[in-house]
Design a protein around this motif. Structure first.
Motif, PDB file in Angstrom:
ATOM      1  N   GLU A 102       0.831  -1.207   0.000  1.00 18.28           N
ATOM      2  CA  GLU A 102       0.000   0.000   0.000  1.00 18.28           C
ATOM      3  C   GLU A 102       0.865   1.257   0.000  1.00 18.28           C
ATOM      4  O   GLU A 102       0.552   2.231  -0.687  1.00 18.28           O
ATOM      5  CB  GLU A 102      -0.946  -0.001   1.208  1.00 18.28           C
ATOM      6  N   ARG A 103       1.987   1.233   0.756  1.00 20.62           N
ATOM      7  CA  ARG A 103       2.921   2.375   0.756  1.00 20.62           C
ATOM      8  C   ARG A 103       3.520   2.563  -0.640  1.00 20.62           C
ATOM      9  O   ARG A 103       3.576   3.675  -1.161  1.00 20.62           O
ATOM     10  CB  ARG A 103       4.055   2.151   1.770  1.00 20.62           C
ATOM     11  N   GLN A 104       3.934   1.466  -1.238  1.00 22.64           N
ATOM     12  CA  GLN A 104       4.507   1.550  -2.580  1.00 22.64           C
ATOM     13  C   GLN A 104       3.474   2.063  -3.577  1.00 22.64           C
ATOM     14  O   GLN A 104       3.808   2.852  -4.466  1.00 22.64           O
ATOM     15  CB  GLN A 104       5.025   0.177  -3.025  1.00 22.64           C
ATOM     16  N   GLU A 105       2.237   1.612  -3.436  1.00 24.22           N
ATOM     17  CA  GLU A 105       1.176   2.067  -4.328  1.00 24.22           C
ATOM     18  C   GLU A 105       0.964   3.571  -4.191  1.00 24.22           C
ATOM     19  O   GLU A 105       0.815   4.284  -5.195  1.00 24.22           O
ATOM     20  CB  GLU A 105      -0.125   1.320  -4.026  1.00 24.22           C
ATOM     21  N   ARG A 106       0.983   4.072  -2.952  1.00 20.70           N
ATOM     22  CA  ARG A 106       0.838   5.522  -2.740  1.00 20.70           C
ATOM     23  C   ARG A 106       2.002   6.279  -3.381  1.00 20.70           C
ATOM     24  O   ARG A 106       1.815   7.325  -4.004  1.00 20.70           O
ATOM     25  CB  ARG A 106       0.745   5.838  -1.250  1.00 20.70           C
ATOM     26  N   GLU A 107       3.220   5.735  -3.236  1.00 16.67           N
ATOM     27  CA  GLU A 107       4.385   6.381  -3.842  1.00 16.67           C
ATOM     28  C   GLU A 107       4.276   6.394  -5.365  1.00 16.67           C
ATOM     29  O   GLU A 107       4.588   7.397  -6.003  1.00 16.67           O
ATOM     30  CB  GLU A 107       5.666   5.659  -3.406  1.00 16.67           C
ATOM     31  N   ASP A 109       1.480   6.242  -7.065  1.00 17.50           N
ATOM     32  CA  ASP A 109       0.414   7.200  -7.397  1.00 17.50           C
ATOM     33  C   ASP A 109       0.962   8.624  -7.374  1.00 17.50           C
ATOM     34  O   ASP A 109       0.639   9.439  -8.247  1.00 17.50           O
ATOM     35  CB  ASP A 109      -0.755   7.080  -6.413  1.00 17.50           C
ATOM     36  N   GLU A 110       1.785   8.923  -6.370  1.00 11.88           N
ATOM     37  CA  GLU A 110       2.370  10.256  -6.271  1.00 11.88           C
ATOM     38  C   GLU A 110       3.278  10.526  -7.469  1.00 11.88           C
ATOM     39  O   GLU A 110       3.247  11.611  -8.055  1.00 11.88           O
ATOM     40  CB  GLU A 110       3.157  10.386  -4.971  1.00 11.88           C
ATOM     41  N   ASP A 111       4.055   9.508  -7.844  1.00 11.38           N
ATOM     42  CA  ASP A 111       4.937   9.670  -9.003  1.00 11.38           C
ATOM     43  C   ASP A 111       4.138   9.923 -10.276  1.00 11.38           C
ATOM     44  O   ASP A 111       4.508  10.768 -11.088  1.00 11.38           O
ATOM     45  CB  ASP A 111       5.820   8.433  -9.197  1.00 11.38           C
ATOM     46  N   THR A 113       1.143  11.160 -10.514  1.00 14.09           N
ATOM     47  CA  THR A 113       0.354  12.394 -10.500  1.00 14.09           C
ATOM     48  C   THR A 113       1.212  13.645 -10.382  1.00 14.09           C
ATOM     49  O   THR A 113       0.766  14.725 -10.741  1.00 14.09           O
ATOM     50  CB  THR A 113      -0.651  12.384  -9.328  1.00 14.09           C
TER      51      THR A 113
END
Length: 180
Positions: A102-107, A109-111, A113
């Motif tokens: 989930e942390r990697q997914e957020r990272e 997503d941030e990359d 966006t």
């Protein structure tokens, strides 16, 4: 097992004592009993004693069987507890893995966006300023592309393993048109 055997033994002893008391009281009150009656009474008491011993033996066997079943149930309980502990550990590991993903997914997503759109913008800006169309599929160590100058397009092909970074940078900046 010991408690049941002791209880049966006490019951048998009690029956034997009762028979002795009965026999003693009958002897003292009446000597008129015949040998047949005494033998029949003794046989009845003996049979009662044998029956009680048989019941005690059966109770002991049943108790041993129950103890064996209890041991098996205890072993099964131990095995199930160990299995539960292993499964609990695996669950915790999976939860940790899930949190990491989930942390990697957020990272990511941030990359996607923030970082990638800004990188695309910068690349487009560099293309508009330099008028160089880069070949991103060239071999590693090569700097390739086409410079669309004011009058003619010319290929750019530089080997970064043989040329210095300063030379490559100066060469590319010299291609940029200074007339705005």
């Amino acid at each position: 097992m010991d408690l049941r055997m002791a209880a049966t033994s006490q019951r048998v002893s009690g029956e034997y004592r009762s028979w002795q008391e009965l026999a003693n009281s009958e002897r003292s009150t009446s000597r008129s009993w015949g040998t047949q009656e005494i033998l029949a009474a003794e046989e009845e008491v003996a049979q009662s004693l044998l029956d009680a011993k048989e019941r005690a033996h059966q109770g002991g066997a049943e108790l041993q069987q129950l103890e064996a079943e209890l041991r098996k149930a205890g072993e099964e309980d131990t095995r199930l507890k160990a299995s539960l502990l292993q499964l609990t550990r695996e669950l915790e590991e999976l939860k940790e893995t899930e949190a990491s993903l989930e942390r990697q997914e957020r990272e990511v997503d941030e990359d996607t966006t923030v970082t990638i759109p800004s990188a695309v913008y910068v690349a487009q800006l560099y293309r508009q300023i330099s008028k160089i169309e880069w070949d991103y599929e060239c071999e590693p160590g090569m700097v390739k592309g086409i410079h669309h100058g004011p009058s003619v397009a010319q290929p750019v092909q530089l080997d970064s393993t043989q040329l210095s970074k300063k030379f490559i940078s100066d060469y590319l900046w010299n291609l940029v048109d200074t007339d705005w």
